[in-house]
Every structure is written in C-alpha cells, then in structure tokens.
Design a protein around this motif. Structure first.
Motif, short mmCIF file in Angstrom:
data_model
loop_
_atom_site.label_atom_id
_atom_site.label_comp_id
_atom_site.label_asym_id
_atom_site.label_seq_id
_atom_site.Cartn_x
_atom_site.Cartn_y
_atom_site.Cartn_z
N VAL A 189 0.84 -1.21 0.00
CA VAL A 189 0.00 0.00 0.00
C VAL A 189 0.87 1.26 0.00
O VAL A 189 0.62 2.21 -0.74
CB VAL A 189 -0.96 0.00 1.22
N VAL A 190 1.92 1.27 0.84
CA VAL A 190 2.83 2.42 0.91
C VAL A 190 3.52 2.62 -0.43
O VAL A 190 3.62 3.74 -0.94
CB VAL A 190 3.88 2.23 2.03
N PHE A 191 3.97 1.52 -1.03
CA PHE A 191 4.66 1.61 -2.31
C PHE A 191 3.74 2.14 -3.41
O PHE A 191 4.12 3.02 -4.18
CB PHE A 191 5.20 0.23 -2.70
N ILE A 192 2.52 1.62 -3.45
CA ILE A 192 1.54 2.10 -4.44
C ILE A 192 1.25 3.58 -4.23
O ILE A 192 1.13 4.36 -5.19
CB ILE A 192 0.24 1.27 -4.37
N ALA A 193 1.16 3.99 -2.96
CA ALA A 193 0.89 5.39 -2.65
C ALA A 193 2.00 6.30 -3.17
O ALA A 193 1.73 7.38 -3.71
CB ALA A 193 0.73 5.57 -1.14
N ILE A 194 3.24 5.84 -3.04
CA ILE A 194 4.38 6.62 -3.52
C ILE A 194 4.32 6.77 -5.04
O ILE A 194 4.56 7.86 -5.59
CB ILE A 194 5.71 5.98 -3.09
N VAL A 195 4.00 5.67 -5.73
CA VAL A 195 3.90 5.71 -7.19
C VAL A 195 2.78 6.65 -7.62
O VAL A 195 2.93 7.43 -8.57
CB VAL A 195 3.68 4.29 -7.76
N ILE A 196 1.65 6.61 -6.90
CA ILE A 196 0.52 7.48 -7.22
C ILE A 196 0.90 8.94 -7.02
O ILE A 196 0.58 9.81 -7.84
CB ILE A 196 -0.71 7.12 -6.35
N ILE A 197 1.63 9.22 -5.94
CA ILE A 197 2.08 10.59 -5.69
C ILE A 197 2.99 11.07 -6.81
O ILE A 197 2.89 12.20 -7.29
CB ILE A 197 2.81 10.69 -4.33
N ALA A 198 3.88 10.16 -7.25
CA ALA A 198 4.78 10.50 -8.37
C ALA A 198 3.97 10.81 -9.62
O ALA A 198 4.29 11.73 -10.38
CB ALA A 198 5.76 9.35 -8.62
N PHE A 199 2.90 10.03 -9.84
CA PHE A 199 2.03 10.27 -10.99
C PHE A 199 1.38 11.64 -10.88
O PHE A 199 1.35 12.40 -11.86
CB PHE A 199 0.94 9.18 -11.05
N LEU A 200 0.84 11.96 -9.70
CA LEU A 200 0.12 13.22 -9.52
C LEU A 200 1.04 14.42 -9.71
O LEU A 200 0.63 15.45 -10.24
CB LEU A 200 -0.52 13.27 -8.12
N LYS A 201 2.30 14.27 -9.29
CA LYS A 201 3.27 15.36 -9.44
C LYS A 201 3.64 15.57 -10.91
O LYS A 201 4.17 16.63 -11.27
CB LYS A 201 4.55 15.06 -8.64
N ASN A 202 3.39 14.55 -11.72
CA ASN A 202 3.80 14.61 -13.13
C ASN A 202 2.62 14.32 -14.05
O ASN A 202 2.79 13.75 -15.13
CB ASN A 202 4.92 13.59 -13.39
N LEU A 203 1.44 14.74 -13.63
CA LEU A 203 0.22 14.43 -14.36
C LEU A 203 0.27 14.94 -15.80
O LEU A 203 -0.12 14.23 -16.73
CB LEU A 203 -0.99 15.02 -13.64
N ASP A 204 0.77 16.14 -15.99
CA ASP A 204 0.85 16.72 -17.33
C ASP A 204 1.77 15.90 -18.23
O ASP A 204 1.47 15.69 -19.42
CB ASP A 204 1.35 18.16 -17.27
N VAL A 205 2.89 15.45 -17.65
CA VAL A 205 3.84 14.65 -18.43
C VAL A 205 3.20 13.34 -18.89
O VAL A 205 3.29 12.95 -20.05
CB VAL A 205 5.11 14.35 -17.60
N PHE A 206 2.52 12.66 -17.95
CA PHE A 206 1.90 11.38 -18.29
C PHE A 206 0.76 11.56 -19.28
O PHE A 206 0.61 10.77 -20.22
CB PHE A 206 1.41 10.67 -17.02
#
Length: 301
Positions: A189-206
């Motif tokens: 859960v913690v690992f998935i949360a970190i990946v999601i945070i990384a996604f949110l910080k780079n939403l425009d890029v993705f």
C-alpha cells in the motif's frame, strides 16, 4: 512539445529515499515467507528450475532486444523495456498464480530463486542489451552509468532484505509469519501510494506522453506472458506449470525498475513512463489471464 527522451520525471531525493525503504520493506516481507525448502523443491526438480531461469533471465531479455530492433522505439522507451525485462518476477506473481490455479509452490520457489539470481542478472542483462543496441548505448554514454553502483543498489534493495527476512524466518518462524501478514499488505500500500504521488506530481507529463508507451507496454507484456507459456509447453511441463511459468515471466518487478530509473537516470521520461505503465498494466493483464485460466481446465497436450 519537448521530445520524450528529454522529459524528466519530477521525483525529489527525499521521495527517492522513501521509495528505497518501501521497496526494501516489500522485499523483506516477501523474504519472510521464503524458506530453505523453497530452494530445495527446485533443486529436486532441476527441469523446472532450468526452464524458469531460461525463460525469465535469458529468453525474455533476448526477445525484448529483438522486439526493440523490430519496432525501433525512442531510445528512452527502449531503455525502459530493457530495464523491465532485466528485473526479477514481481511479488504479486504468487497471488496471481493462486488465482489462476497454477502451481503456487513452484511460483514461490521460482520467485525466491529469481530474486537471488537477480542480484547478478538484473544489472548484467540491462547493461548488456542496452549497450548492444546503438541508440540506447548512446544514452548510456551521456549518463555515465556506473555498473558497480547498479549492482550495489540491487544488492541493498534485494539481497539484504532477502537475507534478513529468511534469517528471521529460520530463527523465529512464528514471529516471521506474523510480521509477514502485517508487512506484505502495508508495504505494498505504501509503495503504491508513492507511485501514485509521483504520478500526480507529473500528471501533465503522463497525459502528454502516455500514448507513446501504451501499445508498446501492452505488447511487451503479452510477449512476456506468451513466452513463458510457450517455453514451458515446449519442455512438456504440465498445464499447471505452464500457467505458472507464464505468470512468473510476465509479472515483473517494475517497482525495482522504477527505483533504478529514478536513481541512475533522474527519471528519464520514456524509461519511467514505460516502467510505471508496466507496473499498472501487468496487474490488469495478470488478473485477466488468471480469471480466464481459473475458468478453463484444459489440459495441454
């Protein structure tokens, strides 16, 4: 629009440390469920060990190289493909195998051995095939990848947790089993949360670049799943073991791949987006194929 190879994923050093710790805890939790007997099972059935190692650590990286040569993706995407193919099996492969009514004991044993072998094979395969393909070799020259540093990080993230987890299981089995039940879901859960945070910080890029890796990631994953199944079938393994080998080959530890990408390539766009997409997609494809296999009891010839 910036070229994908020039896009950098925003992930600061503090987040990287947390990612390191989270992945190490995930591997420690996995190691708590591993015993020496898991390795003995494989050595008593050397054919299963041989097919599993050949499929995951030799044929998948080789097939990935030929796929890259065929489709000629942008260099950073090709690097991401080489990175994913070089990683050991993902820690959800045992769960997917159980859903698919495969050989769970074999899945656990192969995951344990693959993690051990990955200490050497992951850095080797990534460096070898990335250097063999000219466009990716040029990118490696610009980042000055230190192979020994890559090995050391893999040892730290995979090797140390494996030794500590198995050591605790050997000495304090009851405590290890209790910790395993707690750590596995929590760390994931913690690992998935970190990946999601990384996604949110780079939403425009993705949002801007995900289409570059969408079909490549899906096709690459299908290739890995099919390769494991066909190789196992070619060696005349049972249908149960064919399913297991397909899952072990097609479910890769993309979390480790992401960590290595953030550490050594500063989140190079195509690499990070490909590995992140694979991390999401292989769960989807694994669940789909597990559902299909759980409903079909066809015995392979």
């Amino acid at each position: 629009m910036l070229e994908l190879d020039k896009v950098q994923i925003n992930f600061d050093s503090k987040g990287l440390w947390v990612l390191n710790i989270a992945l190490a805890v995930v591997m420690f939790g996995v190691a708590l469920g591993i015993t020496v007997n898991d390795f003995k099972i494989l050595f008593k059935q050397p054919k299963l060990l041989f097919v599993g190692v050949i499929s995951q650590f030799f044929l998948l990286p080789l097939a990935t190289f030929f796929l890259v040569k065929l489709i000629e993706p942008q260099p950073s995407i090709a690097l991401g493909m080489f990175m994913v193919a070089a990683c050991p099996g993902g820690n959800i492969s045992n769960f997917i195998t159980q859903l698919a009514k495969g050989n769970v004991a074999l899945s656990i044993s192969l995951s344990a051995f693959a993690t051990l072998l990955a200490l050497v094979m992951t850095p080797f395969n990534f460096h070898f095939y990335s250097k063999l393909y000219e466009p990716t070799a040029q990118v490696l020259n610009t980042v000055e990848l230190d192979s020994w540093e890559l090995v050391k990080l893999v040892l730290l993230i995979l090797g140390l947790p494996l030794v500590l987890g198995m050591g605790l299981r050997l000495r304090q089995e009851a405590l290890a089993l209790k910790l395993s039940k707690l750590l596995k879901p929590l760390s994931v859960v913690v690992f998935i949360a970190i990946v999601i945070i990384a996604f949110l910080k780079n939403l425009d890029v993705f949002n801007t670049h995900i289409h570059h890796v969408l079909f490549i990631g899906i096709g690459h994953n299908i290739l890995a799943l099919a390769l494991g199944f066909v190789v196992a079938r070619g060696f005349k393994l049972s249908y149960e073991n064919q399913k297991t080998l397909a899952i072990e080959t097609g479910i890769q530890n993309s979390g480790l791949g992401l960590l290595l990408i953030f550490t050594f390539f500063n989140g190079l766009g195509g690499m990070a987006i490909l590995a992140a997409f694979w991390g999401i997609w292989h769960i989807v494809s694994g669940l789909l194929i597990a559902f299909f296999w759980s409903k079909h009891k066809t015995v392979a010839v």
